[in-house]
Every structure is written in structure tokens, then in C-alpha cells.
Design an enzyme around this catalytic site. Structure first.
Site, PDB file in Angstrom:
ATOM      1  N   ASP A  24       0.845  -1.199   0.000  1.00 40.28           N
ATOM      2  CA  ASP A  24       0.000   0.000   0.000  1.00 40.28           C
ATOM      3  C   ASP A  24       0.881   1.249   0.000  1.00 40.28           C
ATOM      4  O   ASP A  24       1.600   1.487   0.971  1.00 40.28           O
ATOM      5  CB  ASP A  24      -0.888  -0.058   1.259  1.00 40.28           C
ATOM      6  CG  ASP A  24      -1.720   1.193   1.463  1.00 40.28           C
ATOM      7  OD1 ASP A  24      -1.930   1.937   0.485  1.00 40.28           O
ATOM      8  OD2 ASP A  24      -2.165   1.411   2.617  1.00 40.28           O
ATOM      9  N   ASN A  26      -0.425   4.508  -0.712  1.00 36.35           N
ATOM     10  CA  ASN A  26      -1.120   5.751  -0.334  1.00 36.35           C
ATOM     11  C   ASN A  26      -1.746   5.668   1.054  1.00 36.35           C
ATOM     12  O   ASN A  26      -2.559   6.510   1.431  1.00 36.35           O
ATOM     13  CB  ASN A  26      -2.153   6.162  -1.395  1.00 36.35           C
ATOM     14  CG  ASN A  26      -3.255   5.129  -1.533  1.00 36.35           C
ATOM     15  OD1 ASN A  26      -3.175   4.049  -0.922  1.00 36.35           O
ATOM     16  ND2 ASN A  26      -4.291   5.432  -2.295  1.00 36.35           N
ATOM     17  N   ASP A  28      -4.008   3.907   2.571  1.00 37.43           N
ATOM     18  CA  ASP A  28      -5.447   3.790   2.840  1.00 37.43           C
ATOM     19  C   ASP A  28      -5.792   2.387   3.362  1.00 37.43           C
ATOM     20  O   ASP A  28      -6.958   2.038   3.498  1.00 37.43           O
ATOM     21  CB  ASP A  28      -6.276   4.117   1.588  1.00 37.43           C
ATOM     22  CG  ASP A  28      -5.975   3.166   0.419  1.00 37.43           C
ATOM     23  OD1 ASP A  28      -5.053   2.319   0.551  1.00 37.43           O
ATOM     24  OD2 ASP A  28      -6.659   3.257  -0.615  1.00 37.43           O
ATOM     25  N   ASP A  32      -2.011  -1.256  -3.792  1.00 36.54           N
ATOM     26  CA  ASP A  32      -2.305  -0.540  -5.036  1.00 36.54           C
ATOM     27  C   ASP A  32      -1.246  -0.847  -6.106  1.00 36.54           C
ATOM     28  O   ASP A  32      -0.245  -1.520  -5.832  1.00 36.54           O
ATOM     29  CB  ASP A  32      -2.399   0.964  -4.775  1.00 36.54           C
ATOM     30  CG  ASP A  32      -1.316   1.453  -3.810  1.00 36.54           C
ATOM     31  OD1 ASP A  32      -0.136   1.157  -4.082  1.00 36.54           O
ATOM     32  OD2 ASP A  32      -1.642   2.087  -2.784  1.00 36.54           O
ATOM     33  N   ASP A 101      -6.988 -10.527 -14.935  1.00 39.72           N
ATOM     34  CA  ASP A 101      -8.009 -11.488 -14.517  1.00 39.72           C
ATOM     35  C   ASP A 101      -9.319 -11.067 -15.180  1.00 39.72           C
ATOM     36  O   ASP A 101      -9.886 -10.027 -14.827  1.00 39.72           O
ATOM     37  CB  ASP A 101      -8.122 -11.409 -12.986  1.00 39.72           C
ATOM     38  CG  ASP A 101      -8.685 -12.661 -12.380  1.00 39.72           C
ATOM     39  OD1 ASP A 101      -9.577 -13.253 -12.995  1.00 39.72           O
ATOM     40  OD2 ASP A 101      -8.245 -13.032 -11.277  1.00 39.72           O
ATOM     41  N   ASP A 205     -11.764 -16.151 -15.182  1.00 39.00           N
ATOM     42  CA  ASP A 205     -12.557 -16.524 -14.012  1.00 39.00           C
ATOM     43  C   ASP A 205     -13.677 -17.502 -14.406  1.00 39.00           C
ATOM     44  O   ASP A 205     -14.355 -17.297 -15.428  1.00 39.00           O
ATOM     45  CB  ASP A 205     -13.171 -15.234 -13.439  1.00 39.00           C
ATOM     46  CG  ASP A 205     -13.767 -15.426 -12.066  1.00 39.00           C
ATOM     47  OD1 ASP A 205     -13.016 -15.783 -11.154  1.00 39.00           O
ATOM     48  OD2 ASP A 205     -14.981 -15.206 -11.911  1.00 39.00           O
ATOM     49  N   GLU A 271      -9.759 -20.834 -15.230  1.00 37.69           N
ATOM     50  CA  GLU A 271     -10.192 -21.412 -13.958  1.00 37.69           C
ATOM     51  C   GLU A 271     -11.410 -22.282 -14.242  1.00 37.69           C
ATOM     52  O   GLU A 271     -12.466 -21.775 -14.641  1.00 37.69           O
ATOM     53  CB  GLU A 271     -10.576 -20.319 -12.960  1.00 37.69           C
ATOM     54  CG  GLU A 271     -10.952 -20.919 -11.610  1.00 37.69           C
ATOM     55  CD  GLU A 271     -11.725 -19.963 -10.695  1.00 37.69           C
ATOM     56  OE1 GLU A 271     -11.540 -20.038  -9.493  1.00 37.69           O
ATOM     57  OE2 GLU A 271     -12.541 -19.162 -11.208  1.00 37.69           O
ATOM     58  N   HIS A 332      -6.142 -17.002  -3.810  1.00 34.09           N
ATOM     59  CA  HIS A 332      -6.919 -16.119  -2.936  1.00 34.09           C
ATOM     60  C   HIS A 332      -8.241 -16.737  -2.472  1.00 34.09           C
ATOM     61  O   HIS A 332      -8.991 -16.082  -1.749  1.00 34.09           O
ATOM     62  CB  HIS A 332      -7.181 -14.815  -3.679  1.00 34.09           C
ATOM     63  CG  HIS A 332      -8.054 -15.031  -4.881  1.00 34.09           C
ATOM     64  ND1 HIS A 332      -7.615 -15.735  -5.990  1.00 34.09           N
ATOM     65  CD2 HIS A 332      -9.333 -14.715  -5.126  1.00 34.09           C
ATOM     66  CE1 HIS A 332      -8.594 -15.811  -6.868  1.00 34.09           C
ATOM     67  NE2 HIS A 332      -9.648 -15.209  -6.366  1.00 34.09           N
ATOM     68  N   ASP A 333      -8.552 -17.944  -2.935  1.00 34.72           N
ATOM     69  CA  ASP A 333      -9.801 -18.607  -2.520  1.00 34.72           C
ATOM     70  C   ASP A 333      -9.544 -19.801  -1.600  1.00 34.72           C
ATOM     71  O   ASP A 333     -10.485 -20.360  -1.048  1.00 34.72           O
ATOM     72  CB  ASP A 333     -10.550 -19.165  -3.740  1.00 34.72           C
ATOM     73  CG  ASP A 333     -11.087 -18.084  -4.660  1.00 34.72           C
ATOM     74  OD1 ASP A 333     -11.440 -17.005  -4.157  1.00 34.72           O
ATOM     75  OD2 ASP A 333     -11.160 -18.335  -5.875  1.00 34.72           O
TER      76      ASP A 333
HETATM   77  C1  NOJ Z   1     -13.539 -17.319  -8.748  1.00 36.82           C
HETATM   78  C2  NOJ Z   1     -12.696 -16.310  -8.047  1.00 36.82           C
HETATM   79  O1  NOJ Z   1     -11.410 -16.832  -7.852  1.00 36.82           O
HETATM   80  C3  NOJ Z   1     -13.397 -15.976  -6.741  1.00 36.82           C
HETATM   81  O2  NOJ Z   1     -12.602 -15.178  -5.901  1.00 36.82           O
HETATM   82  C4  NOJ Z   1     -14.698 -15.297  -7.077  1.00 36.82           C
HETATM   83  O3  NOJ Z   1     -15.424 -15.071  -5.881  1.00 36.82           O
HETATM   84  C5  NOJ Z   1     -15.557 -16.155  -8.012  1.00 36.82           C
HETATM   85  N1  NOJ Z   1     -14.793 -16.701  -9.089  1.00 36.82           N
HETATM   86  C6  NOJ Z   1     -16.662 -15.329  -8.618  1.00 36.82           C
HETATM   87  O4  NOJ Z   1     -16.140 -14.426  -9.558  1.00 36.82           O
END
Ligand code: NOJ
Length: 557
Positions: A24, A26, A28, A32, A101, A205, A271, A332-333
Site C-alpha cells: 500500500d 497511499n 489507505d 495498489d 483477470d 474466471d 479457472e 486467494h480462494d
Molecule cells: C472465482 C474467483 O477466484 C473468486 O474469488 C470469485 O469469488 C468467483 N470466481 C466469482 O467471480
């Protein structure tokens, strides 16, 4: 068409950046684009050559960027189009590629098309989304039984026009209607805009969700509650009619044609959730679909040599040459990789070594290279809509724990931001004082040094980058082994999944120089690279607990 030819992305080392959590500038409390530019030397030193940026487009952030309001603009929380252009320039100067993405399946409900679409049944944008009457007699029930991936019905009623709209994810993420040719035309135009800007490709995605059954038939019942990488079913239904339709494969082939009109070559990385046979389909029948598709089966594989053997053998038989696998351990999931193996760094190293020595393109998630752990987020600081909704679930389903800020140092906020701690979008993981870049930077034995060495090793060996993979098997139950061969040069990989030393006995024979010594090209202990190790009794090689090694030579069967 390059259906068999090797391209840059077949030997790439992809690094996922979740921009909100990287750095980060700035203050906040949210990362970024300038933050990525500022940390570029770090990326160069790590040795990665491709960056995948989670969505940076203008978005209300209901699903942290996976709900796009405007695909042609950068969200102000991340910066401006100028910042993005600067990042692209800096990256290209360092010969690092940038993947965006692309969320093609749905938009935000704040996207202008949806705002128009919901105004009236006659609106020219009405058919950009999937609207239906509710079930009779009064229309107060959703049009069918489809469930959203995030729980609850996949339909939301809109009183303004007395109809329901479909969203496989949040109600704020209405699904686009690709049966309307205008939608594809607009999305391809937007894709072309970014290709013309010079991005090197896209992570796509949930690309298996593009089309829905035209009759919107009810999904069949299932006993399964939680999603898995082996089955289609969760939330008590088999998601047969809302995903993986044959039309999707035609769609990805057209997308491939579009990107192939651009030079230099660009990559499409999809994905696709589901079993390996499904993943295979998205490469296209003649390898003319997506170039790479994530294989998520590692993310749920128990830490056992035989289990990994099974996964790898399945992938190799499903995706033989010229198909090119793509292995991931976290993103990230999904929960942080190291925390799935009890925060044991030796195990995490072994898995990284596996990922980077297999045939395929590895993708790592920022923080993995320093052994960042899964965080526990107090309920009042939860951000992920899924985590908030299911905060009470005994099996954690929220995704905040793997999205905490990157740990740069043991300073305040782990050096991620100078804001007040309470303004951080997510708190930092509590082990940041021990687990951070600064601490590991100059320690030759650290996790970070390990990743740097491993990435370098991978890059310097053609057997690993281009070779075939053979003799995938286990020895003494706990040792996974395979051989990578390129132009008659052989490299053998041995991975000891046990916490005990294991001697792999007499069958070890070094083809070229059977001298009772081997030259180890790499060990996860980092202490005997490029040195000869003595083999006990000529043909006995001792592997230390959880050690992975690579050496030139072979293991006869
Ligand atoms: C897959 C993404 O990796 C996830 O973070 C997102 O919530 C869902 N697709 C919906 O876009």
C-alpha cells in the site's frame, strides 16, 4: 496455430498478486498498483517471469473485484490507467509478463448494462442478463432450483419488472446471457482492448460457467454439501445444468482464435472447477482451446506420497503431451499451502519442489514464497461475503484468512501500509514478526532463499522445463519419484514424504557414472547442491526426513 509448439507460457513461472494485499503506497490500508511497481525489484530477485493480477477493474468490490462495473477502467483504490501502463512498461522492461483477470461470466449489478437491463422488460440491455418469471401460480418462487455457489438461491427477485435474475455467485454479480450474440461481441471487443494495450494474456474466471441450459432445467438432487474438485455436487444438488455446457468449449476456442490474432503470443489460463476430465475439455478437442487450465487437485491432496502419485498419474494420463498441466497449491480462494501441512516448513518446501519439478506450469500465490500462514480473522473484521454469511460454519469456508496483507517486515502492519492498524482492510497474520521478507532476505537457509534457489534451478534445467515425465512411482511407500528427460539428458526426482530418513536401496543406479557417488543438482535442504554425495554400498542413497532431491541420472525399474 501453435497446438503442439512450445511457447513462453509452457516454461513460465507464474506469480499471483492479489493487489489489495500486496503493498500500500497511499496508506489507505489497501494495496495498489504503485505498490507493485515499488516492490518490483523483489519480484525480479525472486525470479518469477509472469504476474497474474487479480481483478483491478472498476468495481464496487462486493466480491473484491470479481464484480466488475467497468472493464475499461482501473478502480481508483488501485490507481489509474496511467499507473497500470507504467506497471506494464516496468514489467516488460524486466521481461516479466502481466496477465489480467477477466471475469466474463458475470458483471457487477452496478455495471451500466445491468442498470439498464433492470429498468424495464423492453430495455435494449434486458437480454444481456438472464431474466425469467417466477414459478406459477404467483411467481413468488425462483424460476428453478439452482443454488448459488455462495449459498442460497441463484435467483433474485426484482420488483421493478416483476421478474427474477440469475447469478451463480452473489446477487451483486448477475450472470451475463451469452445466448445473446451481442454480449459475446462486447466482451470480445473489451478483451481486444486489453490485448492491444499489450497485456500478455488472461486468467479467466470460472470459464466453465459461461453458458446455462437453454431450458433452465432443475438440477438433480445430491447428498453432497461442500464443493470438491472431484465432483459437481454441493449444497445438495448436482450442478448439471448451470455449468460445463458444450457451448463453453466453442466459446473458449473462439477466444483462442481472438488472442492468436495478436503477436507476440498471449496466454489464456482458465479457472475450471471440477474433475480432471472436465479440465481436459477446456484445452479444446485438438488443444485448440485454453492454453492452460488450473489443476486444483493438489489443494486438497493429503500429504502422502501415494496420494500425490495418484493425482499426478491421473493428470498425466488425462493431459498427455502436447497438453500442458498447470499446478497450484493455493490462491486467494484456498487456505494457505503451508497451513494445510501443519505450518511445517519442511513439508511446504517438499510440495514446492514437487510443483516446480513436474511437467507443467507452476502458479504460486504471493506470500507462499515466505511461508505465509492462514490467518484467523475475528468476526468483526471479516470482509469476505462468504465468510460473513457462514461465520458459524465449523468448517471454515470464508476466504479472508488467505488474503491478509503481504508480510514485508516486522514493522507496524508488517510493513504493508503506514495506515492505522484499524484501517487495514484485513489485519495482518499474527506470525508476521517471524515470517516476513526482511527477516528472510539475507538468510541463505530461509524459505525465501529456498524459493529463489528452486526457481533458479527450474529455469536452468531444460529437463525440467521441456522434458518428458516418466517412471512416476513410489518407493518404500513414502518416496515419490519420477524422471524428467530431454534430449537424452535424464534428471531423477526423489521426494521423501516421511519424517524419517529413508534409504532407497539397491535399485538406485546412476546410468552415466555409477561410481558410488552422485552429483545432486538440488536438495530441499539446500546444503548439498552441486556436490557429490557418497552412496552407501554403492547403490544406497539416503534421503533425510522430508527431503526432496534432484540428480542427473536414472533409476532403472
Ligand atoms: C472465482 C474467483 O477466484 C473468486 O474469488 C470469485 O469469488 C468467483 N470466481 C466469482 O467471480
Amino acid at each position: 496455430m501453435s497446438h503442439g509448439k512450445k511457447e513462453w507460457f509452457h516454461q513460465a513461472m507464474i506469480y499471483q498478486i492479489y493487489p489489495r494485499s500486496f503493498f500500500d503506497t497511499n496508506n489507505d490500508g489497501i494495496g495498489d498498483l504503485q505498490g507493485i511497481i515499488e516492490k518490483f525489484d523483489y519480484l525480479v530477485e525472486l525470479g518469477i517471469d509472469t504476474i497474474w493480477l487479480s481483478p483491478i477493474f472498476k468495481s464496487p468490490q462486493a466480491d473484491f473485484g470479481y464484480d466488475v462495473e467497468d472493464y475499461y477502467q482501473i478502480d481508483p483504490i488501485f490507481g489509474t490507467m496511467k499507473d497500470f501502463e507504467e506497471l506494464l512498461r516496468v514489467a516488460h522492461e524486466h521481461e516479466i509478463k502481466i496477465l489480467l483477470d477477466l471475469v466474463l461470466n458475470h458483471t457487477s449489478d452496478q455495471h451500466e448494462w445491468f442498470k439498464q437491463s433492470r429498468k424495464s422488460r423492453e430495455n435494449p440491455y434486458r437480454d444481456f442478463y438472464i431474466w425469467r418469471d417466477g414459478k406459477k401460480p404467483k411467481g413468488r418462487k425462483p424460476p428453478n432450483n439452482w443454488k448459488s455457489f455462495f449459498g442460497g438461491p441463484a435467483w433474485t427477485y426484482d420488483p421493478q419488472t416483476d421478474q427474477w435474475y440469475y447469478h451463480h455467485f452473489l446477487p451483486e454479480q448477475p450472470d451475463l446471457n451469452y445466448r445473446n450474440p451481442q454480449v459475446k461481441k462486447e466482451m470480445f471487443k473489451m478483451t481486444k482492448f486489453w490485448l492491444d494495450k499489450g497485456v500478455d494474456g488472461f486468467r479467466l474466471d470460472v470459464i466453465h460457467h459461461i453458458f446455462e441450459d437453454p431450458e433452465l432445467k432443475d438440477n438433480p438432487w445430491s447428498w453432497r454439501l461442500f464443493p470438491s474438485d472431484h465432483s459437481d455436487a454441493f449444497l445438495f444438488q448436482e450442478h448439471r445444468y448451470c455449468q460445463d455446457l458444450p457451448e463453453n468449449i466453442e466459446f473458449v476456442k473462439e477466444l483462442r482464435t481472438l488472442v492468436e490474432q495478436h503477436e507476440p503470443p498471449r496466454v489464456l489460463l482458465g479457472e475450471v472447477l471440477g474433475p480432471p476430465e472436465r479440465v481436459r475439455k477446456y484445452y479444446g478437442p485438438n488443444n485448440d482451446g485454453l492454453h492452460l487450465v488450473f489443476n486444483f487437485t493438489f489443494t486438497s491432496c493429503p500429504f502422502k506420497a501415494k496420494k500425490f502419485l495418484k493425482v499426478i498419474s491421473t493428470i498425466e494420463s488425462t493431459l498427455p503431451e502436447p497438453f500442458h498441466p498447470c499446478y497450484v497449491f493455493s490462491n486467494h480462494d484456498r487456505p494457505r499451502m503451508i497451513s494445510r501441512v501443519g505450518n511445517d516448513e519442511r513439508k511446504a518446501r517438499l510440495l514446492a519442489f514437487l510443483q516446480m519439478t513436474l511437467r507443467g506450469t507452476p502458479v504460486i500465490y504471493h506470500g507462499e514464497e515466505i511461508g505465509m500462514r492462514q490467518a484467523r480473522i475475528p468476526r468483526k473484521r471479516l470482509q469476505d461475503p462468504v465468510g460473513k454469511k457462514f461465520w458459524f460454519s465449523p468448517i471454515p469456508v470464508g476466504r479472508d484468512g488467505c488474503r491478509t496483507p503481504m508480510q514485508w517486515s516486522d514493522d507496524k502492519n508488517a510493513g504493508f501500509s503506514k495506515c492505522n492498524e484499524k484501517d487495514l482492510w484485513l489485519p495482518v497474520e499474527k506470525h508476521y514478526r517471524e515470517v516476513n521478507v526482511k527477516r528472510q532476505q539475507n538468510n541463505p537457509q530461509s524459505m525465501l532463499s529456498f524459493y529463489r534457489a528452486l526457481i533458479r534451478f527450474r529455469k536452468e534445467h531444460d529437463e525440467i522445463l521441456f522434458g518428458t515425465i516418466e517412471n512416476i512411482t513410489t518407493m518404500k511407500k513414502h518416496v515419490l519419484t519420477y524422471q524428467r528427460t530431454y534430449h537424452q539428458q535424464e534428471m531423477t526426482i526423489l521426494l521423501n514424504f516421511s519424517e524419517k530418513s529413508i534409504i532407497v536401496t539397491k535399485d538406485v543406479k546412476i546410468s552415466s557414472h555409477d561410481l558410488g557417488e552422485i552429483s545432486v543438482s538440488f536438495t530441499t535442504y539446500l546444503d548439498r547442491n552441486k556436490v557429490m554425495i557418497k552412496m552407501k554400498n554403492k547403490n544406497e542413497l539416503s534421503l533425510r526426513p522430508l527431503e526432496g532431491i534432484a540428480f542427473r541420472g536414472s533409476l532403472p525399474s
